[in-house]
Design a protein around this motif. Structure first.
Motif, PDB file in Angstrom:
ATOM      1  N   GLY A  87       0.749  -1.314   0.099  1.00 59.07           N
ATOM      2  CA  GLY A  87       0.134  -0.024   0.013  1.00 59.07           C
ATOM      3  C   GLY A  87       0.916   1.108  -0.209  1.00 59.07           C
ATOM      4  N   VAL A  88       1.960   1.203   0.538  1.00 62.22           N
ATOM      5  CA  VAL A  88       3.004   2.518   0.623  1.00 62.22           C
ATOM      6  C   VAL A  88       3.522   2.624  -0.619  1.00 62.22           C
ATOM      7  CG1 VAL A  88       4.954   3.377   1.929  1.00 62.22           C
ATOM      8  CG2 VAL A  88       3.494   2.107   3.192  1.00 62.22           C
ATOM      9  N   LEU A  89       3.860   1.564  -1.059  1.00 64.51           N
ATOM     10  CA  LEU A  89       4.598   1.782  -2.449  1.00 64.51           C
ATOM     11  C   LEU A  89       3.469   2.015  -3.472  1.00 64.51           C
ATOM     12  CD1 LEU A  89       6.685   1.468  -4.577  1.00 64.51           C
ATOM     13  CD2 LEU A  89       6.382  -1.023  -4.609  1.00 64.51           C
ATOM     14  N   GLY A  90       2.268   1.470  -3.448  1.00 64.38           N
ATOM     15  CA  GLY A  90       1.054   1.918  -4.493  1.00 64.38           C
ATOM     16  C   GLY A  90       0.871   3.341  -4.344  1.00 64.38           C
ATOM     17  N   ALA A  91       0.933   3.960  -3.022  1.00 68.38           N
ATOM     18  CA  ALA A  91       0.653   5.431  -2.839  1.00 68.38           C
ATOM     19  C   ALA A  91       1.748   6.142  -3.680  1.00 68.38           C
ATOM     20  CB  ALA A  91       0.513   5.527  -1.373  1.00 68.38           C
ATOM     21  N   LEU A  92       2.989   5.789  -3.350  1.00 68.02           N
ATOM     22  CA  LEU A  92       4.118   6.759  -3.795  1.00 68.02           C
ATOM     23  C   LEU A  92       4.116   6.563  -5.345  1.00 68.02           C
ATOM     24  CD1 LEU A  92       6.986   5.867  -1.689  1.00 68.02           C
ATOM     25  CD2 LEU A  92       5.376   7.625  -1.555  1.00 68.02           C
ATOM     26  N   VAL A  93       3.796   5.384  -6.017  1.00 69.30           N
ATOM     27  CA  VAL A  93       3.790   5.373  -7.446  1.00 69.30           C
ATOM     28  C   VAL A  93       2.572   6.147  -8.057  1.00 69.30           C
ATOM     29  CG1 VAL A  93       3.127   3.752  -9.302  1.00 69.30           C
ATOM     30  CG2 VAL A  93       4.869   3.097  -7.368  1.00 69.30           C
ATOM     31  N   ALA A  94       1.379   6.139  -7.418  1.00 68.81           N
ATOM     32  CA  ALA A  94       0.249   6.931  -7.717  1.00 68.81           C
ATOM     33  C   ALA A  94       0.599   8.431  -7.819  1.00 68.81           C
ATOM     34  CB  ALA A  94      -0.999   6.568  -6.888  1.00 68.81           C
ATOM     35  N   THR A  95       1.188   8.790  -6.716  1.00 66.05           N
ATOM     36  CA  THR A  95       1.552  10.240  -6.586  1.00 66.05           C
ATOM     37  C   THR A  95       2.718  10.713  -7.506  1.00 66.05           C
ATOM     38  OG1 THR A  95       2.899   9.909  -4.693  1.00 66.05           O
ATOM     39  CG2 THR A  95       0.477  10.408  -4.342  1.00 66.05           C
ATOM     40  N   HIS A  96       3.541   9.671  -8.204  1.00 64.46           N
ATOM     41  CA  HIS A  96       4.654  10.150  -9.072  1.00 64.46           C
ATOM     42  C   HIS A  96       4.403   9.304 -10.651  1.00 64.46           C
ATOM     43  CE1 HIS A  96       6.204  11.035  -5.304  1.00 64.46           C
ATOM     44  NE2 HIS A  96       7.100  11.827  -5.926  1.00 64.46           N
ATOM     45  N   ALA A  97       3.145   8.972 -10.969  1.00 62.03           N
ATOM     46  CA  ALA A  97       2.813   8.323 -11.935  1.00 62.03           C
ATOM     47  C   ALA A  97       3.451   8.900 -13.327  1.00 62.03           C
ATOM     48  CB  ALA A  97       1.238   7.962 -12.269  1.00 62.03           C
ATOM     49  N   ASP A  98       3.394  10.162 -13.277  1.00 66.99           N
ATOM     50  CA  ASP A  98       4.079  10.939 -14.627  1.00 66.99           C
ATOM     51  C   ASP A  98       5.455  10.534 -14.754  1.00 66.99           C
ATOM     52  OD1 ASP A  98       1.428  11.805 -15.128  1.00 66.99           O
ATOM     53  OD2 ASP A  98       2.030  13.904 -14.231  1.00 66.99           O
ATOM     54  N   ASP A  99       6.300  10.219 -13.718  1.00 66.48           N
ATOM     55  CA  ASP A  99       7.732  10.104 -13.766  1.00 66.48           C
ATOM     56  C   ASP A  99       8.104   8.523 -13.688  1.00 66.48           C
ATOM     57  OD1 ASP A  99       7.771  12.938 -13.566  1.00 66.48           O
ATOM     58  OD2 ASP A  99       7.601  12.899 -11.243  1.00 66.48           O
ATOM     59  N   VAL A 100       7.106   7.640 -13.466  1.00 65.57           N
ATOM     60  CA  VAL A 100       7.480   6.365 -13.197  1.00 65.57           C
ATOM     61  C   VAL A 100       8.398   5.587 -14.281  1.00 65.57           C
ATOM     62  CG1 VAL A 100       6.695   4.128 -13.017  1.00 65.57           C
ATOM     63  CG2 VAL A 100       5.808   5.999 -11.497  1.00 65.57           C
ATOM     64  N   PHE A 101       7.903   5.946 -15.607  1.00 60.99           N
ATOM     65  CA  PHE A 101       8.528   5.410 -16.639  1.00 60.99           C
ATOM     66  C   PHE A 101       9.973   5.714 -16.978  1.00 60.99           C
ATOM     67  CE2 PHE A 101       4.068   4.440 -17.079  1.00 60.99           C
ATOM     68  CZ  PHE A 101       4.176   3.285 -17.413  1.00 60.99           C
ATOM     69  N   GLU A 102      10.454   6.723 -16.266  1.00 59.56           N
ATOM     70  CA  GLU A 102      12.145   7.297 -16.392  1.00 59.56           C
ATOM     71  C   GLU A 102      12.943   6.452 -15.645  1.00 59.56           C
ATOM     72  OE1 GLU A 102      12.111  11.257 -15.023  1.00 59.56           O
ATOM     73  OE2 GLU A 102      10.533  12.035 -16.372  1.00 59.56           O
ATOM     74  N   SER A 103      13.927   6.161 -16.226  1.00 61.48           N
ATOM     75  CA  SER A 103      15.036   5.204 -15.742  1.00 61.48           C
ATOM     76  C   SER A 103      15.346   5.420 -14.231  1.00 61.48           C
ATOM     77  CB  SER A 103      16.285   5.324 -16.746  1.00 61.48           C
ATOM     78  OG  SER A 103      17.236   4.647 -16.217  1.00 61.48           O
ATOM     79  N   GLY A 104      15.055   4.501 -13.376  1.00 65.69           N
ATOM     80  CA  GLY A 104      15.449   4.624 -12.076  1.00 65.69           C
ATOM     81  C   GLY A 104      14.378   5.159 -11.086  1.00 65.69           C
ATOM     82  N   VAL A 105      13.305   5.594 -11.642  1.00 67.57           N
ATOM     83  CA  VAL A 105      12.424   6.288 -10.743  1.00 67.57           C
ATOM     84  C   VAL A 105      11.709   5.289  -9.988  1.00 67.57           C
ATOM     85  CG1 VAL A 105      10.116   7.587 -10.573  1.00 67.57           C
ATOM     86  CG2 VAL A 105      12.121   8.464 -11.968  1.00 67.57           C
ATOM     87  N   LEU A 106      11.019   4.121 -10.601  1.00 70.83           N
ATOM     88  CA  LEU A 106      10.495   3.217  -9.897  1.00 70.83           C
ATOM     89  C   LEU A 106      11.351   2.436  -8.914  1.00 70.83           C
ATOM     90  CD1 LEU A 106       7.583   2.061  -9.903  1.00 70.83           C
ATOM     91  CD2 LEU A 106       8.176   0.397 -11.754  1.00 70.83           C
ATOM     92  N   ALA A 107      12.537   2.072  -9.163  1.00 70.51           N
ATOM     93  CA  ALA A 107      13.308   1.642  -8.074  1.00 70.51           C
ATOM     94  C   ALA A 107      13.612   2.377  -6.979  1.00 70.51           C
ATOM     95  CB  ALA A 107      14.747   1.325  -8.479  1.00 70.51           C
TER      96      ALA A 107
END
Length: 279
Positions: A214-234
Motif C-alpha cells: 500500500g505504501v508503494l502503491g501510494a508513492l507510485v500513484a503520486t509520481h505516475a507521470d515520472d515512473v517510466f523514467e529510468s530509475g524512478v520506480l526503483a
C-alpha cells in the motif's frame, strides 16, 4: 551494466514524498486502484488500503474481494471502477484460484498505468512482463516467479544470496524487483540497485508486506507521470521501504508489533522523513 548496490535513507526518501499544495484536489494528489484480498485472506485488502491511505494520496478505488471489511475500516474508499494513476494488485490472493480477480489483474497489467504486483499476481507478471511494473515478492514467491520464467532456484538459495537473485530476477523478468527481507534489495532491469536496512526484527509479522504494498502503491500513484523514467520506480520502492521501516520503528519502540500498528504509524513516519528534508 547494472550499478553497484547503493544504500538509501530517510533523506533520499524525502524527495519522493509528494506534499500537497493549495492548488491540489483529490484527483491531482493521485488515485490508486487496488485489487487485493480474497475470501481466504481478506485482511490483506484492509492492510494494503490502510498503508496507501496513511502514506498520502487523494483517492483509493478498491475492487477486490474484501469490500465490506475495507469500507468498515476506511469509509472514504471508492468501490466503483474509474480512472486511476496506478494499480496495486495481488496481495492476499492465490494464483491457483483467482476467478474474476485474475481478469482484473490482467486488465491492470494490460493498461498504461504503472502496477505494483504481489501475491497471486506475481506469476502473471512473470509470464507477460512490461515496463512500469514492480513486483514485491518474498523468497518463496520469487522462486516461483523464476520457475515460471524457466529459471529453477530454491527459496533457500535465494534467502542465502538475496542480492544476487534480486538482481538476476530483475534482468531476467524485465521488471523492477523489490525482494523483501531483513535487508530489502531493489533492482530495476540492467539499472539501479538499492539496498535498504533499518526495520526492526519485530517487522517480520503477518501482513507487514501487505502494508508495504500500500505504501508503494501510494508513492507510485503520486509520481505516475515520472515512473517510466529510468530509475524512478526503483527509487520509489526504496523510499516506500524507508517509510515502512520508519513506521515500524516508531510503532515498536523496542517491543512487538502487528501489521496494523505499522500502518497507523505511517503519518508520523512521513512527517519524520519530511522533517529531514527541511533540515
Amino acid at each position: 551494466m547494472a550499478s553497484e548496490w547503493m544504500p538509501w535513507g530517510e533523506r533520499d526518501a524525502a524527495a519522493y514524498v509528494a506534499v500537497p499544495t493549495e492548488r491540489d484536489d483529490k484527483y491531482s494528489r493521485g488515485v490508486l486502484g487496488i485489487v487485493t484480498g480474497s475470501a481466504e485472506y481478506p485482511g490483506a485488502g484492509v492492510l494494503g488500503v490502510e498503508g496507501a491511505a496513511r502514506t498520502g494520496l487523494g483517492m483509493i478505488r478498491y475492487l477486490g474481494d474484501a469490500t465490506d471489511l475495507v469500507l468498515a475500516r476506511r469509509p472514504e474508499v471508492v468501490t466503483l471502477p474509474g480512472r486511476v494513476q496506478a494499480w496495486l494488485i495481488g496481495s492476499g490472493t492465490d494464483s491457483s484460484d483467482l476467478g474474476l480477480l485474475g481478469t482484473l489483474f490482467a486488465d491492470a497489467l494490460a493498461s498504461d498505468e504503472p502496477v505494483v504486483a504481489d501475491g497471486g499476481a506475481l506469476e502473471m507478471v512473470a509470464a507477460a512482463p512490461r515496463a512500469g511494473v514492480i513486483v514485491t515478492p518474498h523468497y518463496r514467491e520469487l522462486s516461483r516467479m523464476l520457475a515460471a520464467a524457466g529459471e529453477r532456484v530454491s527459496a533457500e538459495t535465494i534467502a542465502t544470496t538475496p542480492s544476487v537473485w534480486a538482481s538476476r530476477a530483475a534482468d531476467l523478468l524485465r521488471v523492477t524487483v523489490l525482494l523483501k527481507g531483513s535487508t530489502t534489495f531493489i533492482a530495476e532491469p540492467l539499472g539501479a540497485r538499492f539496498a535498504v536496512t533499518g526495520a526492526p526484527p519485530w517487522t517480520a509479522t503477518a501482513g507487514a508486506g501487505d502494508v508495504l504494498g500500500g505504501v508503494l502503491g501510494a508513492l507510485v500513484a503520486t509520481h505516475a507521470d515520472d515512473v517510466f523514467e529510468s530509475g524512478v520506480l526503483a527509487r520509489l520502492a526504496a523510499s516506500a521501504q524507508i517509510l515502512h521501516a520508519t513506521a515500524a520503528t516508531l510503532a515498536s519502540r523496542g517491543g512487538p508489533i502487528v501489521a496494523l500498528d505499522i500502518a497507523e504509524a505511517l503519518p508520523d513516519a512521513v512527517r519524520r522523513v519530511l522533517e529531514v528534508r527541511v533540515d
